[in-house]
Design an enzyme around this catalytic site. Sequence first.
Site, short mmCIF file in Angstrom:
data_model
loop_
_atom_site.label_atom_id
_atom_site.label_comp_id
_atom_site.label_asym_id
_atom_site.label_seq_id
_atom_site.Cartn_x
_atom_site.Cartn_y
_atom_site.Cartn_z
N ASN A 64 0.87 -1.17 0.00
CA ASN A 64 0.00 0.00 0.00
C ASN A 64 0.91 1.23 0.00
OD1 ASN A 64 -1.89 1.97 0.37
ND2 ASN A 64 -2.71 1.16 2.30
N ARG A 106 -12.29 14.72 8.49
CA ARG A 106 -13.10 15.15 7.34
C ARG A 106 -14.50 15.56 7.79
NH1 ARG A 106 -11.55 9.95 4.59
NH2 ARG A 106 -9.53 10.33 3.62
N ARG A 134 -2.61 -2.18 -3.38
CA ARG A 134 -3.82 -1.42 -3.14
C ARG A 134 -3.78 -0.16 -4.01
NH1 ARG A 134 -6.13 0.85 2.61
NH2 ARG A 134 -8.04 1.65 1.73
N HIS A 175 -13.15 2.52 0.41
CA HIS A 175 -13.13 1.41 1.38
C HIS A 175 -13.76 0.16 0.77
CE1 HIS A 175 -13.35 4.62 4.79
NE2 HIS A 175 -12.09 4.25 4.62
N GLU A 226 -8.47 -5.78 5.18
CA GLU A 226 -8.30 -5.37 3.78
C GLU A 226 -7.10 -6.06 3.13
OE1 GLU A 226 -9.07 -1.23 5.35
OE2 GLU A 226 -9.49 -0.91 3.24
#
Length: 399
Positions: free
Chosen positions: A7, A241, A93, A182, A385
Amino acid sequence: MKILIINAGSSSLKYQLIDMQDESVLAKGLVERIGIEGSNLAHKYGEGLQQKFNLTTAIPNHTEAMNIVLAALTDKEHGVIADTSEIGAVGHRVLHGGMKFTASCVIDQACLDAIEECIPLGPLHNPANLQGIRACQAVMPNTPMVAVFDTAFHQTMPPKAYLYGVPLEYYKKYSIRRYGFHGTSHRFIAGRINEILGMAHSKVVICHLGNGSSLSAVVDGKCVDTSMGLTPLEGVLMGTRSGSLDPAVVECIANNEHLTPTQTLNVLNKKSGLLGLSEYSSDMRDVRAKAAEGDEKCKTALDVWAYGIRKTIGAYAAAMGGIDALVFTAGIGENDGEGRESIVDGLEFMGIELDKEKNARIRGEECEISTPNSKVRVFVIPTNEELAIARDTLELVTK
Ligand code: AMP
């Protein structure tokens, strides 16, 4: 087969080496500050990944970062494999697959070109993801590689869910629409909840609640709606956020604070959410601890957070015409019983009945947390993940 998961960010590179025979993690780690002074590697290995090896050295680029990762993985002292030839494949990823990728794909030139074409949609992440892929290709030229996209799972959404009410020409010219993120986590959880429910047809709401948060509405294992949009900024309140707001807020902040649109979006991405409202921290544990001491701003931030998630669950129940199961996952969803209780508080009318004692107890383990009478079954399911990326990679390279 042993699979390396990568990643890559603009100045970081996370990795995990997974033995697919028993899906165990042999080693994992993080290279930070690539191309910046003070770059370092933090490598974990051994029983329960308890052993640590740290290295601070100059790491000027992603290729050098990959060399250092491979050296750590094959080292006599702290390595877990004798030779890099033991790595059968690499799974990468990738943030944005736009409308080009509805599933993971083996990396070839056409795949690289398509990821590149998606850069305008993921301007910060896709270039970094590509750097990670190219660095791997440079140091492991003969190892097959697979790209797994954060957006792919959500590509089954119908136009009524993904179109924004803006002139259609912007969708046609610039591909402006809801994509969702996601996706690897939502797909992993959708697969597991379907196994648990064992129903021919199911309607599920998945709440991935971490520093970044998103919800998805899933019918028969397929995504029909999700809360993040063109970028991960849309949806529920997150660590830093803002989540959804009136777009006119952007102009209002920009004018008053003398900021450009990009600077304003930076405020909405990095200085808002739990951090912005609490004026204290973006981390749920910090905000909850301070709220428990009576801090009003932290209490309000938690109220706004839970209320927004509750409303989205209600919206998705309406969108699907009911709901069979509600799932909580990711850092907050898996660990924060108080948060889960505050979200479902008031959803009894929908047939949700939480086993409060069990809910308060459960941390980071798979468990049903609703009462036997609850019409809607509620679960905590830990996400993984990296394992989802590894499974895709194995499937595609052994096809
Ligand atoms: P993630 O982005 O999935 O790694 O999740 C990070 C978030 O999970 C942070 O806001 C953490 O504070 C939160 N988190 C982790 N453990 C707990 C816990 N025991 N209680 C509340 N929040 C937690």
